[in-house]
Design an enzyme around this catalytic site. Sequence first.
Site, PDB file in Angstrom:
ATOM      1  N   ASP A  95       0.797  -1.233   0.000  1.00  0.00           N
ATOM      2  CA  ASP A  95       0.000   0.000   0.000  1.00  0.00           C
ATOM      3  C   ASP A  95       0.826   1.277   0.000  1.00  0.00           C
ATOM      4  O   ASP A  95       0.346   2.330   0.412  1.00  0.00           O
ATOM      5  CB  ASP A  95      -0.894  -0.015   1.246  1.00  0.00           C
ATOM      6  CG  ASP A  95      -0.088  -0.309   2.504  1.00  0.00           C
ATOM      7  OD1 ASP A  95       1.132  -0.060   2.491  1.00  0.00           O
ATOM      8  OD2 ASP A  95      -0.666  -0.798   3.496  1.00  0.00           O
ATOM      9  N   GLU A 117       0.186  -9.123  -1.185  1.00  0.00           N
ATOM     10  CA  GLU A 117      -0.465  -8.592   0.028  1.00  0.00           C
ATOM     11  C   GLU A 117      -1.700  -7.763  -0.346  1.00  0.00           C
ATOM     12  O   GLU A 117      -1.916  -6.643   0.116  1.00  0.00           O
ATOM     13  CB  GLU A 117       0.501  -7.764   0.891  1.00  0.00           C
ATOM     14  CG  GLU A 117       0.045  -7.638   2.334  1.00  0.00           C
ATOM     15  CD  GLU A 117       1.002  -6.839   3.202  1.00  0.00           C
ATOM     16  OE1 GLU A 117       0.904  -5.607   3.233  1.00  0.00           O
ATOM     17  OE2 GLU A 117       1.866  -7.461   3.848  1.00  0.00           O
ATOM     18  N   GLU A 131      -2.295   4.980   3.126  1.00  0.00           N
ATOM     19  CA  GLU A 131      -2.193   3.586   2.665  1.00  0.00           C
ATOM     20  C   GLU A 131      -3.539   2.956   2.323  1.00  0.00           C
ATOM     21  O   GLU A 131      -3.634   2.156   1.392  1.00  0.00           O
ATOM     22  CB  GLU A 131      -1.471   2.733   3.710  1.00  0.00           C
ATOM     23  CG  GLU A 131       0.024   3.011   3.853  1.00  0.00           C
ATOM     24  CD  GLU A 131       0.334   4.228   4.706  1.00  0.00           C
ATOM     25  OE1 GLU A 131      -0.611   4.859   5.252  1.00  0.00           O
ATOM     26  OE2 GLU A 131       1.532   4.572   4.825  1.00  0.00           O
ATOM     27  N   HIS A 216       6.013   5.122  13.211  1.00  0.00           N
ATOM     28  CA  HIS A 216       6.320   6.012  12.084  1.00  0.00           C
ATOM     29  C   HIS A 216       5.115   6.468  11.282  1.00  0.00           C
ATOM     30  O   HIS A 216       5.257   7.168  10.288  1.00  0.00           O
ATOM     31  CB  HIS A 216       7.268   5.291  11.117  1.00  0.00           C
ATOM     32  CG  HIS A 216       6.627   4.140  10.396  1.00  0.00           C
ATOM     33  ND1 HIS A 216       5.833   4.319   9.284  1.00  0.00           N
ATOM     34  CD2 HIS A 216       6.614   2.815  10.643  1.00  0.00           C
ATOM     35  CE1 HIS A 216       5.391   3.140   8.871  1.00  0.00           C
ATOM     36  NE2 HIS A 216       5.841   2.214   9.688  1.00  0.00           N
ATOM     37  N   ARG A 218       2.202   8.185   9.344  1.00  0.00           N
ATOM     38  CA  ARG A 218       1.925   9.589   9.063  1.00  0.00           C
ATOM     39  C   ARG A 218       0.640  10.090   9.722  1.00  0.00           C
ATOM     40  O   ARG A 218       0.564  11.262  10.114  1.00  0.00           O
ATOM     41  CB  ARG A 218       1.791   9.800   7.547  1.00  0.00           C
ATOM     42  CG  ARG A 218       3.121   9.870   6.815  1.00  0.00           C
ATOM     43  CD  ARG A 218       2.913   9.973   5.320  1.00  0.00           C
ATOM     44  NE  ARG A 218       4.171   9.908   4.604  1.00  0.00           N
ATOM     45  CZ  ARG A 218       4.798  10.963   4.095  1.00  0.00           C
ATOM     46  NH1 ARG A 218       4.275  12.171   4.221  1.00  0.00           N
ATOM     47  NH2 ARG A 218       5.932  10.828   3.451  1.00  0.00           N
ATOM     48  N   HIS A 249      12.856   5.296  13.137  1.00  0.00           N
ATOM     49  CA  HIS A 249      12.653   5.487  11.693  1.00  0.00           C
ATOM     50  C   HIS A 249      13.319   6.805  11.261  1.00  0.00           C
ATOM     51  O   HIS A 249      13.359   7.764  12.033  1.00  0.00           O
ATOM     52  CB  HIS A 249      11.137   5.555  11.464  1.00  0.00           C
ATOM     53  CG  HIS A 249      10.706   5.452  10.032  1.00  0.00           C
ATOM     54  ND1 HIS A 249      10.885   6.476   9.133  1.00  0.00           N
ATOM     55  CD2 HIS A 249      10.087   4.461   9.344  1.00  0.00           C
ATOM     56  CE1 HIS A 249      10.392   6.118   7.945  1.00  0.00           C
ATOM     57  NE2 HIS A 249       9.910   4.887   8.043  1.00  0.00           N
TER      58      HIS A 249
END
Length: 375
Positions: A95, A117, A131, A216, A218, A249
Amino acid sequence: MKKMLFVFGTRPEAIKMIPVVNKLRNNRYCVKVCTTGQHKEMLQQVLDMFSIKPDFELELMKQNQSLSDITSSVLQGVDKILLAEKFDMVFVHGDTSTAFATSLAAFYHKLPVAHIEAGLRTYNLYNPWPEEANRQLISKLTKYHFAPTTEAAKNLHREGVENNVIITGNTVIDALYFVLNEIIYPNEKELKEKLVNTYPKLNNVFQSRYILVTGHRRETFGLDFIEICQALKQIALSNHNIYVVYPVHLNPYVQNVVREILGDVNNICLLPPLPYLEFVFLMKNSYLIITDSGGIQEEAPSLGIPVLVTRKTTERIEALQAGTIRLVGVNKDDICDIVQQYLTDNQLYCAKQTNPYGDGKASDRILEYLNDIFE
Ligand code: UD1
Ligand code: UDP
């Protein structure tokens, strides 16, 4: 010989696609790899570990890149490759912006897209962001949907995708088992020594219980991410006998907030992003994992380590149902309360080693399916 293009750009895509690249290469397919460079150092760590040399490198990463930056530059970069060379199929994973823009480029060339996936959903377009939108858009452009679980396949069927949905297990388990069986189990002592030599702080960590952390996403940036970090600080300050280990990250936002809030707490050990091998070793030996990562929610159940997920939603429904992960949200007090329970209540802790994400043979199933269609 059929010619396949695999395109990936981030750490998790590389971990999850390389087992398939290797499987097809060993079985009469011509496989070329294109790295977009959406990630740089974090991608290179995975390529090095699996000795993969890309055939095309777009090197697109910019500091603080926007979603439009990545999407538009991947679209243009992959387009050039598809103009220059003819492929029978283009593989994308999951994604990310790399995966979405690549599937769009392949669609514009009327090439079949194979999506590994496929079918994960929260049905909340803003969580995970961006995503969830990427996955749904990729499914529209895909011809072959390699779904990791029956739940993921059901999502696709519900959306009207009837053909070419293949349940394979998740390829992350292929990567995980390879690393565990081929590298970690035979060399545990040496690996531990190597980690301590590289990061001397781990010497103390390995002598006590530790919580492994990553974060991490967003959609948490801003108050939610700050709350999560404050919760970690509180947990460390209230429990001097445990360590919190956090490989941070490289996103500059994440780096700044984490270092600011957690930088000088004695029993918090901040590390750079770790190579996959070292990270799996740390997961395997941890007491508890706190994360917002998708891949870690899939890996940890195989290792028997409970995972607390600092998100409002998860698409890893199977792990939730199996009780190997628990959604703890992003509120500081909630996170602290639940972690405290896991540290003190043995019955609740009760590590379960069940694995809803596969048997390490997802790449074999993808290969078998391709052999059938190209026979
Ligand atoms: C991306 C994916 C996310 C995936 C995550 C895995 C999208 C929209 N997001 O998010 O789905 O879960 O990767 O980690 O595709 N950076 C470096 N070096 C690196 C990697 C990143 O410096 O090796 C920094 C750069 O400043 C970059 C920033 O991190 O601009 C953000 O990277 P980006 O790929 O845009 O987003 P992620 O948050 O990593
Ligand atoms: N991982 C790693 N080194 C680290 C942190 C994570 O190799 O320092 C691995 C982890 O085992 C998993 C993947 O990277 O396979 C998850 O990547 P990330 O959290 O960046 O992305 P997500 O899974 O959320 O898409």
